[in-house]
Write a protein that holds these residues in place. Structure first.
Motif, PDB file in Angstrom:
ATOM      1  N   SER A 134      31.352  -4.344 -32.722  1.00  0.00           N
ATOM      2  CA  SER A 134      31.833  -4.234 -34.105  1.00  0.00           C
ATOM      3  C   SER A 134      30.985  -5.076 -35.054  1.00  0.00           C
ATOM      4  CB  SER A 134      33.300  -4.669 -34.196  1.00  0.00           C
ATOM      5  OG  SER A 134      33.439  -6.054 -33.925  1.00  0.00           O
ATOM      6  N   ALA A 135      30.431  -6.191 -34.561  1.00  0.00           N
ATOM      7  CA  ALA A 135      29.575  -7.037 -35.387  1.00  0.00           C
ATOM      8  C   ALA A 135      28.263  -6.335 -35.725  1.00  0.00           C
ATOM      9  CB  ALA A 135      29.289  -8.351 -34.666  1.00  0.00           C
ATOM     10  N   VAL A 136      27.836  -5.409 -34.865  1.00  0.00           N
ATOM     11  CA  VAL A 136      26.585  -4.689 -35.074  1.00  0.00           C
ATOM     12  C   VAL A 136      26.774  -3.514 -36.033  1.00  0.00           C
ATOM     13  CG1 VAL A 136      24.817  -3.287 -33.948  1.00  0.00           C
ATOM     14  CG2 VAL A 136      25.660  -5.354 -32.833  1.00  0.00           C
ATOM     15  N   VAL A 137      27.852  -2.737 -35.831  1.00  0.00           N
ATOM     16  CA  VAL A 137      28.063  -1.530 -36.639  1.00  0.00           C
ATOM     17  C   VAL A 137      28.847  -1.805 -37.918  1.00  0.00           C
ATOM     18  CG1 VAL A 137      27.965  -0.098 -34.583  1.00  0.00           C
ATOM     19  CG2 VAL A 137      30.179  -0.880 -35.397  1.00  0.00           C
ATOM     20  N   GLY A 138      29.298  -3.035 -38.098  1.00  0.00           N
ATOM     21  CA  GLY A 138      29.993  -3.400 -39.326  1.00  0.00           C
ATOM     22  C   GLY A 138      31.359  -2.769 -39.476  1.00  0.00           C
ATOM     23  N   SER A 139      32.114  -2.662 -38.390  1.00  0.00           N
ATOM     24  CA  SER A 139      33.447  -2.053 -38.447  1.00  0.00           C
ATOM     25  C   SER A 139      34.446  -2.979 -39.127  1.00  0.00           C
ATOM     26  CB  SER A 139      33.941  -1.732 -37.033  1.00  0.00           C
ATOM     27  OG  SER A 139      33.093  -0.802 -36.410  1.00  0.00           O
ATOM     28  N   SER A 140      35.458  -2.382 -39.738  1.00  0.00           N
ATOM     29  CA  SER A 140      36.512  -3.160 -40.379  1.00  0.00           C
ATOM     30  C   SER A 140      37.438  -3.752 -39.324  1.00  0.00           C
ATOM     31  CB  SER A 140      37.318  -2.276 -41.331  1.00  0.00           C
ATOM     32  OG  SER A 140      38.012  -1.266 -40.610  1.00  0.00           O
ATOM     33  N   SER A 141      38.166  -4.796 -39.708  1.00  0.00           N
ATOM     34  CA  SER A 141      39.097  -5.420 -38.767  1.00  0.00           C
ATOM     35  C   SER A 141      40.191  -4.440 -38.341  1.00  0.00           C
ATOM     36  CB  SER A 141      39.726  -6.662 -39.406  1.00  0.00           C
ATOM     37  OG  SER A 141      40.402  -6.324 -40.612  1.00  0.00           O
ATOM     38  N   THR A 142      40.538  -3.509 -39.224  1.00  0.00           N
ATOM     39  CA  THR A 142      41.550  -2.498 -38.894  1.00  0.00           C
ATOM     40  C   THR A 142      41.075  -1.598 -37.757  1.00  0.00           C
ATOM     41  OG1 THR A 142      42.344  -2.460 -41.187  1.00  0.00           O
ATOM     42  CG2 THR A 142      42.933  -0.583 -39.789  1.00  0.00           C
ATOM     43  N   ASN A 143      39.819  -1.139 -37.860  1.00  0.00           N
ATOM     44  CA  ASN A 143      39.263  -0.281 -36.811  1.00  0.00           C
ATOM     45  C   ASN A 143      39.111  -1.026 -35.492  1.00  0.00           C
ATOM     46  OD1 ASN A 143      39.123   1.871 -38.563  1.00  0.00           O
ATOM     47  ND2 ASN A 143      36.937   1.668 -38.982  1.00  0.00           N
ATOM     48  N   VAL A 144      38.760  -2.312 -35.584  1.00  0.00           N
ATOM     49  CA  VAL A 144      38.617  -3.119 -34.373  1.00  0.00           C
ATOM     50  C   VAL A 144      39.964  -3.274 -33.675  1.00  0.00           C
ATOM     51  CG1 VAL A 144      38.047  -5.411 -33.464  1.00  0.00           C
ATOM     52  CG2 VAL A 144      36.596  -4.371 -35.210  1.00  0.00           C
ATOM     53  N   SER A 145      40.996  -3.614 -34.463  1.00  0.00           N
ATOM     54  CA  SER A 145      42.342  -3.781 -33.890  1.00  0.00           C
ATOM     55  C   SER A 145      42.855  -2.474 -33.295  1.00  0.00           C
ATOM     56  CB  SER A 145      43.314  -4.277 -34.963  1.00  0.00           C
ATOM     57  OG  SER A 145      42.927  -5.541 -35.449  1.00  0.00           O
ATOM     58  N   LEU A 146      42.601  -1.365 -33.998  1.00  0.00           N
ATOM     59  CA  LEU A 146      43.036  -0.055 -33.505  1.00  0.00           C
ATOM     60  C   LEU A 146      42.351   0.276 -32.184  1.00  0.00           C
ATOM     61  CD1 LEU A 146      44.478   2.687 -33.855  1.00  0.00           C
ATOM     62  CD2 LEU A 146      42.510   3.439 -35.212  1.00  0.00           C
ATOM     63  N   SER A 147      41.047   0.035 -32.111  1.00  0.00           N
ATOM     64  CA  SER A 147      40.285   0.341 -30.895  1.00  0.00           C
ATOM     65  C   SER A 147      40.760  -0.502 -29.722  1.00  0.00           C
ATOM     66  CB  SER A 147      38.792   0.102 -31.138  1.00  0.00           C
ATOM     67  OG  SER A 147      38.310   0.896 -32.197  1.00  0.00           O
ATOM     68  N   ILE A 148      40.971  -1.801 -29.964  1.00  0.00           N
ATOM     69  CA  ILE A 148      41.433  -2.694 -28.898  1.00  0.00           C
ATOM     70  C   ILE A 148      42.813  -2.267 -28.408  1.00  0.00           C
ATOM     71  CG2 ILE A 148      42.181  -5.045 -28.381  1.00  0.00           C
ATOM     72  CD1 ILE A 148      39.953  -6.065 -30.151  1.00  0.00           C
ATOM     73  N   SER A 149      43.684  -1.879 -29.334  1.00  0.00           N
ATOM     74  CA  SER A 149      45.038  -1.467 -28.965  1.00  0.00           C
ATOM     75  C   SER A 149      45.023  -0.203 -28.108  1.00  0.00           C
ATOM     76  CB  SER A 149      45.875  -1.236 -30.227  1.00  0.00           C
ATOM     77  OG  SER A 149      45.972  -2.402 -30.994  1.00  0.00           O
ATOM     78  N   VAL A 150      44.196   0.776 -28.499  1.00  0.00           N
ATOM     79  CA  VAL A 150      44.102   2.028 -27.732  1.00  0.00           C
ATOM     80  C   VAL A 150      43.574   1.766 -26.329  1.00  0.00           C
ATOM     81  CG1 VAL A 150      42.892   4.245 -27.567  1.00  0.00           C
ATOM     82  CG2 VAL A 150      43.834   3.503 -29.762  1.00  0.00           C
ATOM     83  N   VAL A 151      42.495   0.980 -26.251  1.00  0.00           N
ATOM     84  CA  VAL A 151      41.899   0.677 -24.944  1.00  0.00           C
ATOM     85  C   VAL A 151      42.871  -0.120 -24.080  1.00  0.00           C
ATOM     86  CG1 VAL A 151      40.065  -0.622 -23.792  1.00  0.00           C
ATOM     87  CG2 VAL A 151      39.529   0.804 -25.776  1.00  0.00           C
ATOM     88  N   ALA A 152      43.572  -1.091 -24.686  1.00  0.00           N
ATOM     89  CA  ALA A 152      44.520  -1.919 -23.936  1.00  0.00           C
ATOM     90  C   ALA A 152      45.667  -1.077 -23.382  1.00  0.00           C
ATOM     91  CB  ALA A 152      45.065  -3.028 -24.830  1.00  0.00           C
ATOM     92  N   LEU A 153      46.125  -0.101 -24.173  1.00  0.00           N
ATOM     93  CA  LEU A 153      47.214   0.775 -23.726  1.00  0.00           C
ATOM     94  C   LEU A 153      46.819   1.545 -22.471  1.00  0.00           C
ATOM     95  CD1 LEU A 153      49.935   2.236 -24.056  1.00  0.00           C
ATOM     96  CD2 LEU A 153      48.776   3.826 -25.625  1.00  0.00           C
ATOM     97  N   PHE A 154      45.655   2.181 -22.523  1.00  0.00           N
ATOM     98  CA  PHE A 154      45.221   2.977 -21.377  1.00  0.00           C
ATOM     99  C   PHE A 154      44.807   2.099 -20.199  1.00  0.00           C
ATOM    100  CE2 PHE A 154      44.926   6.198 -24.682  1.00  0.00           C
ATOM    101  CZ  PHE A 154      45.429   7.311 -24.024  1.00  0.00           C
ATOM    102  N   THR A 155      44.341   0.882 -20.486  1.00  0.00           N
ATOM    103  CA  THR A 155      44.020  -0.050 -19.401  1.00  0.00           C
ATOM    104  C   THR A 155      45.265  -0.388 -18.601  1.00  0.00           C
ATOM    105  OG1 THR A 155      42.168  -1.031 -20.614  1.00  0.00           O
ATOM    106  CG2 THR A 155      43.139  -2.354 -18.863  1.00  0.00           C
ATOM    107  N   ALA A 156      46.362  -0.655 -19.316  1.00  0.00           N
ATOM    108  CA  ALA A 156      47.627  -0.968 -18.641  1.00  0.00           C
ATOM    109  C   ALA A 156      48.084   0.184 -17.756  1.00  0.00           C
ATOM    110  CB  ALA A 156      48.697  -1.290 -19.681  1.00  0.00           C
ATOM    111  N   VAL A 157      47.841   1.413 -18.215  1.00  0.00           N
ATOM    112  CA  VAL A 157      48.253   2.588 -17.437  1.00  0.00           C
ATOM    113  C   VAL A 157      47.361   2.766 -16.211  1.00  0.00           C
ATOM    114  CG1 VAL A 157      48.480   5.105 -17.458  1.00  0.00           C
ATOM    115  CG2 VAL A 157      49.230   3.764 -19.445  1.00  0.00           C
ATOM    116  N   PHE A 158      46.038   2.736 -16.434  1.00  0.00           N
ATOM    117  CA  PHE A 158      45.104   3.033 -15.341  1.00  0.00           C
ATOM    118  C   PHE A 158      44.960   1.884 -14.348  1.00  0.00           C
ATOM    119  CE2 PHE A 158      43.772   6.376 -18.274  1.00  0.00           C
ATOM    120  CZ  PHE A 158      43.658   7.446 -17.389  1.00  0.00           C
TER     121      PHE A 158
END
Length: 304
Positions: free
Chosen positions: A134-158
């Motif tokens: 995110s530091a490289v592509v200049g993503s907003s904190s909202t997009n970062v939080s959303l991405s982490i939440s999605v990945v964390a959800l599926f990580t817990a499942v898998f």
């Protein structure tokens, strides 16, 4: 103090036995608590301004970069694990990353930065990789939080699904461990998932995950190079369509400016560990050093 309190509470909850086995690490609680405090306070107490809290929150990116530096490992680990683990980690994961990015942008028409963040988080090392990229592509904190939440959800499942699929299909323990180590995010989840199968699977999964994490600096550098090339190409295309001529040619200086400097810190820290740990071998200090570094990594991420 507020950030320290959130960090301590997140780490405490993440170490809970049930949460640990369920794949709910400290990173999930840190994000959830931060979101709850920020949003709930503004809704319930509109006249109460968390000025000091918000000023410290601006340093969150710095805290996260500090945590990434502390992900360092000994370079000798690459020699110990053999070429098989390196192939699984550094060939299989990039292929999955590119495939995930293309599926997100071409099939689901997702925004480029969200697609690359989710693809990186799902195929590399979860929240750490997302924060780094995110530091490289200049993503907003909202997009970062959303991405982490999605990945964390599926990580817990898998964490559970992959282990029981390996058992169901009768996979060899070493093969199952390599599969889990290269595809499940977060080291804690990898260990928890592989432990369902056997101790041998756990050992292999942990090694593959360490090798994968050690390539984070290379990954971020490659994405920084690709991102600038992509931006330059887009600018040239826009200029051809509009008839203007303000193209900024590809610049190594600009690449250095956008290059995540924490990668240098990561390399420096790995170098120090590579030199110091053999000198402290079989001593209490040597046994405590690596766990201490990893604990600091979690702490900086939690308060970030």
């Amino acid at each position: 103090l507020a950030h320290a309190g959130i960090g301590i509470l997140s780490l405490w909850l993440g170490r809970n036995r049930w949460c640990s086995k369920s794949g709910m690490g400290y990173a999930i609680f840190a994000i959830l608590l931060g979101m709850i405090i920020t949003n709930a306070s503004s809704q319930l107490f509109p006249n109460f301004k968390l000025t000091g809290f918000k000023l410290v929150a601006k340093d969150g990116e710095f805290f996260i970069k500090c945590s990434l530096v502390l992900l360092a490992v000994e370079f000798s680990v690459l020699k110990e694990v053999g070429w098989q683990a390196i192939v699984v980690s550094w060939v299989g994961s990039p292929v999955s990353l590119i495939s995930g990015y293309l599926i997100g942008t071409r099939l689901f028409k997702m925004e480029t930065d969200i697609s690359i963040l989710i693809a990186v988080g799902a195929t590399w090392c979860g929240a750490s990789a997302i924060s780094a990229v995110s530091a490289v592509v200049g993503s907003s904190s909202t997009n970062v939080s959303l991405s982490i939440s999605v990945v964390a959800l599926f990580t817990a499942v898998f964490t559970f699904v992959q282990a029981y699929l390996a058992i169901f299909f009768g996979m060899d323990d070493r093969v199952a461990g390599a599969w889990i180590g290269s595809s499940v995010d977060q080291t804690g989840n990898v260990v928890a998932s592989a432990a369902i199968i056997s101790e041998e699977a756990t050992e292999v999964a942990g090694i593959v995950k360490i090798v994968l994490n050690s390539g984070l600096g290379i990954l971020v550098t490659a994405i920084a190079f690709w991102w600038q090339t992509r931006q330059t190409t887009q600018t040239e295309t826009d200029e051809e369509n509009t008839g203007t001529n303000t193209t900024n040619k590809f610049s190594l200086l600009f690449l250095w400016d956008s290059f995540p400097k924490f990668v240098l810190g990561y390399i420096a820290c790995s170098t120090i560990l590579t030199i110091v740990l053999p000198l402290l071998e079989e001593s209490p200090e040597g046994e405590a050093l690596q766990p201490a570094v990893l604990s600091l990594n979690k702490w900086w991420f939690a308060i970030g």
